[in-house]
Design a protein around this motif. Structure first.
Motif, mmCIF file in Angstrom:
data_model
loop_
_atom_site.group_PDB
_atom_site.id
_atom_site.type_symbol
_atom_site.label_atom_id
_atom_site.label_comp_id
_atom_site.label_asym_id
_atom_site.label_seq_id
_atom_site.Cartn_x
_atom_site.Cartn_y
_atom_site.Cartn_z
ATOM 1 N N ASP A 56 0.754 -1.355 -0.063
ATOM 2 C CA ASP A 56 0.170 -0.167 0.039
ATOM 3 C C ASP A 56 0.788 1.075 0.147
ATOM 4 N N ALA A 57 2.077 1.429 -0.664
ATOM 5 C CA ALA A 57 2.848 2.391 -0.873
ATOM 6 C C ALA A 57 2.592 3.068 -2.063
ATOM 7 N N VAL A 58 2.128 2.603 -2.946
ATOM 8 C CA VAL A 58 2.369 3.206 -4.495
ATOM 9 C C VAL A 58 1.047 3.749 -4.756
ATOM 10 N N CYS A 59 1.289 5.246 -4.797
ATOM 11 C CA CYS A 59 -0.069 5.831 -5.385
ATOM 12 C C CYS A 59 -0.250 5.362 -6.752
ATOM 13 N N LYS A 60 -1.583 5.443 -6.983
ATOM 14 C CA LYS A 60 -2.284 5.219 -8.293
ATOM 15 C C LYS A 60 -1.640 5.795 -9.628
ATOM 16 N N ALA A 103 7.655 6.998 -13.822
ATOM 17 C CA ALA A 103 7.843 7.729 -12.700
ATOM 18 C C ALA A 103 6.498 7.799 -11.906
ATOM 19 N N LEU A 104 6.660 7.798 -10.699
ATOM 20 C CA LEU A 104 5.475 7.400 -9.739
ATOM 21 C C LEU A 104 5.856 7.999 -8.222
ATOM 22 N N ARG A 105 4.678 8.296 -7.685
ATOM 23 C CA ARG A 105 4.766 8.472 -6.262
ATOM 24 C C ARG A 105 4.553 7.759 -5.280
ATOM 25 N N PHE A 106 5.085 7.932 -4.178
ATOM 26 C CA PHE A 106 4.655 6.851 -2.897
ATOM 27 C C PHE A 106 3.797 7.361 -1.953
ATOM 28 N N ASN A 107 3.203 6.854 -1.218
ATOM 29 C CA ASN A 107 2.027 7.120 0.115
ATOM 30 C C ASN A 107 2.906 7.701 1.049
ATOM 31 N N PRO A 108 2.976 8.831 1.320
ATOM 32 C CA PRO A 108 3.649 9.608 2.259
ATOM 33 C C PRO A 108 3.560 9.156 3.683
#
Length: 181
Positions: A56-60, A103-108
């Motif tokens: 559950d760390a990867v943003c959509k 390129a992706l963002r992780f759940n802060p």
């Protein structure tokens, strides 16, 4: 930024490469592909280097805002499997780098950790920092976000830090400037 990071913190890495991993003499330059199940803890072994992505760390993907203004924003989570491509360059030098796609963002709310092992031929001391790199250049993100400051484990030859997003990362000499290199 309030204060320039004078030195990386010297401490023992929670990840220590095994002798077998070290015998690989670090990661070889090249392209590596990993299938990711974002609903499971993921450990990507890159020779004697490592990337840890908690579940559950990867943003959509394709739906999440991206850029420095958004690294700490909450996000909807990725549910489907996807592939990460890691491109490794200069693995046996003082400035090894890895570039990740997409390129992706992780759940802060999660701590994604990158551990870069350097060979015995490379310099590793408290003057080293793991910089974020994009097409615009490289930056020491710890200048504006202390939660991503680099630590170095000189004995085990690992530089490591939390990452909040992908593109590329490189071990560089700490300069105290925003460009980092």
């Amino acid at each position: 930024p309030s204060a320039v990071q004078e030195r990386s913190q010297v401490r023992t890495s929670p990840f220590v490469p095994t002798e077998a991993q070290r015998a690989l003499n670090g990661l070889k330059d090249g392209v590596y592909h990993f299938k990711i199940d974002p609903e499971e803890n993921q450990i990507l072994q890159l020779g004697a280097s490592r990337l840890e992505i908690p579940k559950d760390a990867v943003c959509k993907l394709g739906r999440s805002s991206y850029g420095p203004a958004f690294w700490n924003d909450s996000c909807r989570l990725q549910e489907n499997d996807f592939v990460i491509t890691a491109m490794v360059r200069d693995a046996a030098t003082d400035h090894p780098s890895v570039n990740f796609e997409p390129a992706l963002r992780f759940n802060p709310k999660k701590n994604v950790m990158l551990y870069l092992h350097v060979t015995n031929n490379a310099t590793l001391d408290a003057s080293r920092v793991v910089n974020y790199c994009s097409a615009k250049g490289c930056v020491n993100e710890a200048l504006t976000d202390p939660s991503v400051a680099t630590s170095v484990d000189i004995v085990n030859r690992v530089a490591f830090r939390r990452i909040k997003h992908f593109s590329g990362y490189v071990i560089a000499q700490l300069t105290g400037t925003v460009d980092g290199l």
